[in-house]
Design an enzyme around this catalytic site. Sequence first.
Site, short mmCIF file in Angstrom:
data_model
loop_
_atom_site.label_atom_id
_atom_site.label_comp_id
_atom_site.label_asym_id
_atom_site.label_seq_id
_atom_site.Cartn_x
_atom_site.Cartn_y
_atom_site.Cartn_z
N ASP A 257 42.98 45.04 7.90
CA ASP A 257 42.01 45.38 8.95
C ASP A 257 42.51 46.67 9.60
OD1 ASP A 257 39.88 45.29 10.60
OD2 ASP A 257 40.40 43.40 11.59
N ASP B 298 35.41 50.36 12.13
CA ASP B 298 34.02 50.17 12.54
C ASP B 298 33.91 50.05 14.06
OD1 ASP B 298 35.46 47.83 11.74
OD2 ASP B 298 33.67 46.62 12.09
N CYS C 16 44.06 12.41 8.83
CA CYS C 16 44.15 13.46 7.82
C CYS C 16 45.17 13.01 6.78
CB CYS C 16 44.59 14.76 8.48
SG CYS C 16 45.05 16.05 7.34
N CYS D 151 46.97 15.20 4.80
CA CYS D 151 47.84 16.30 4.37
C CYS D 151 49.31 15.87 4.47
CB CYS D 151 47.55 17.56 5.18
SG CYS D 151 48.41 17.66 6.75
N CYS E 275 50.52 15.28 8.11
CA CYS E 275 49.99 14.09 8.79
C CYS E 275 50.45 12.80 8.11
CB CYS E 275 48.47 14.15 8.84
SG CYS E 275 47.88 15.53 9.83
#
Length: 678
Positions: free
Chosen positions: A90, A125, A294, A296, A299
Site C-alpha cells: 500500500d 490514491d 471454535c 481452531c 481454541c
Amino acid sequence: MVSFEMTGRDGLARLGRLYTPHGSATTPALLPVVHPGIQTIPPSEMRRLFGAEIVITNSYIIRGRVEFRERALREGLGGLIGWDGPVMTDSGTFQSYMYGEVEVSQPEILDFQRRIGSDLCTMLDIFSPPETPEPEAASRLSENSRRAGQASELFHGGGGTSQGARGKGQMAGGEEQGLVLAVQGGIFPNLRERSAADIAGLGCAVQAIGGVVPLMESYRFAELVDVVMAAKRALHPARPVHLFGAGHPMMFSLAALMGCDLLDSSSYAKYAKDGRMMFSWGTRHLDELSHLPCGCPVCASHDPEGLRSLPDPERVRKLAEHNLHASFSELRAVRQAIAESRLWELVEERCRGHPALLDALHALGGHAAQLERFAPASRTGAFFYKGPESSFRPEVLRWERLVRERYTMPDSEVMVCLEEAPKPYSRHYASLVRRIQERWDARFVVTSFFGPVPLELDGMYPVAQSLVPSRLDPESAARVSRAMKRFSHDLRSQFSLVWEGERSFEALGAVVPEGRGVVSDWEMLRVRATAELQFGRDAAAALLEGKLELVLSPNTGRVRNVLAGGEHVLSLRARDGLFTLRMPGARRLVAAVGPPRLRVVVDDDAAGFAAAGKNVFSRFVKECDPEIRPMEEVVVVDGSDRPVACGRALMVRSEMLAFTRGMAVRVREGSGGPPGEG
Ligand SMILES: [Zn+2]
C-alpha cells in the site's frame, strides 16, 4: 509479469489464480497485513499455520523509517518482512486519511515500491471519507483519476496498455511488477462507476476499491454494496478486484459474491490487541466468553480463562492466531461455495449474523438484474431456500422472466392451477391430471416458490432441484401470488381454475359441462417447452422441425436424445433437465436465427481446433451473443458464420472479449471431429 486467470465461478464470484513475480496465489485471497516492525505473527509462519499465499505491507511506513528503508532496499521486501512469496504494498493513502497530508509524492512512492521489489505496487490514491459531500467527492475523484493516469504512465513508461490483466513494470532486477489503481468516489454510486470506468481504461494489474474502511467500521454494509456494485459495472472484467480493508470473516462471502477477488486484513491483529475474537458469524470479546465456540488449534487447546490469564504479548498472539484461523477457514468455505455454485446460500447464512449485513443483503436485492447476467444457467447442487431473501436470487428473477417471455401455453378449455407439492410435480399429480384430462382439454401450472411452473417444465433447473419449506414466508408468498396473477392475466382467453380438491370437479363441470377430453403427450410437451425456454421460441421451432423421435433411457424411462427429421439435435441432461446441443442442432440454430444470437465467433485459426472438438479459449473469441449466461449452450462459429462446434459457455461476452487466458467455451462436439465430453 502479473496476470490473472479465472478457473471457476459462481455469478460475479470467481475462483482464480493470480500470478506475480514472486509466485502465485489462489483467489479469492486474503492478504494478512504485515507491519515491518510489529509482527504479531511472523510472516514466515503465515503460510505454514494458515495457508496464506500472499501478504500486504505498507511501503509508506517502510520508506519513513530509516532502518526499514535501508534493509528493504538492500534485501528486498521479502528480506525485510521474512516472507518468500508474493507481496502487495500500500502507498500511504490510508495514512493521509488518518493523519492528514503524507510526506511523499506519487512518483516517489511508486518508484520506491518498485525498487524494494513489491509484486503489486499501489498508486497514491485520494481518499474521500463517507461524509464528503458529492461535489467535493467528485472533484477529488477527478484528481484521483488524473493520478491514476500518471501512475499508469510512470509504471508502463508511457502508452499504458488497456488490454488484459497485464501490468508491465520493469524493476531493477528485471522482473515485471504489477500496478494497483484504486477506485474512489465516496458513497456515491454514480461517482464510483465513473471512477471505475476511468481506471478500467488505464493499464494496471489489479483494480482496488478504496475509501470503504469507514463504511465497514461503522457497519454501513448496505452502502458498501451499492458502491462496490457500481464500481463492478465499469471495472475491467478480466482484472482482479481488491476490496481494501475488508478483514472481517463475516463479510468475506458477501465481498466474493460481488466479485471481489482480493481482501486484506489488519483486523486479525487489531482485534487481538483489543481482546476481541472474530468468527464467521460475528465478534466476541474474550471477557464475554465462557466457552470457545471454535475448532481452531488455539481454541481446541485453551479455555477462555486460560487465554485470559496469559501474559499480554502471548495472549495477543494467541487471539491473532485464532482470528487468522477463523479468517482462512471462512475463506476456504467461500471458495468451496463458489466451486459448488452455492455462494448465495452462504451469503444468506452469514448475513443473518448481523442486522447491518441483512441490510446489505436487501441492498443486493436491488442489484438482482446486474447479478443475474453472470449467474450460471445450472449447477450441480439443489437450490436451497434460506429465507425471505432467497427471493433476491438470480434463479428466481430468471425463471419468472423466461416463463413470461418464452413460454407459450397451448390453447385449451381450462388452465388448472395446482398448489406446491413434492417433486417431481408431474409424478405427484399424475392420477389427478389423468382424471381431469379424461373429461376436459386442460393445461396445468403449479404455484411454486419460483412462480408459475407449467407442469411440463417441472423437470428443469432450478425447479426440480429446489428445496423449499412447505410453509412459505409471507413476502415470498406475496411475490408468488403476484407472479401467478400476471401469468393468468397474460393468457387472456383462457379460463383458469385454482384446484381445490373434489369440489373443483363439480365447479369445472358446471362451467364446462361438455368438455373434450384430451390426454397430453407429456414427453413431447416437455421437449418443446424446455427447448423454448432454453433457446427462445423461434430457435426451438427450428431445432424441432420435422418428424420428432424421442429416445428414452432404458434405465429411467426419461428422454435422453431428441431426433428431428432423423437428425440428432439435442440430448437431455438428467441432472438438471436441460438440453445439450448436438452438431445437427447447432447447424439448424445458425440457419434459423441471425447473429449474434446463441453464437461465439472465433478467429479462423481457432475455428479449426474447435471443429476438431478442442475447447475454445477466450483470447480467440472475436464476438459473442451478449445475452449468453455462464453454463448456457452456444454454437461456435467462424468468421463467416459457419458452425464449427457446440458446447457450454463458461464466460459472458464482456469476459470472453477481455480475458487473455482461460476457457470461454467447453466444446462438446466439433463439426469435423469425434464428439468430446458432454
Ligand atoms: Zn479459534
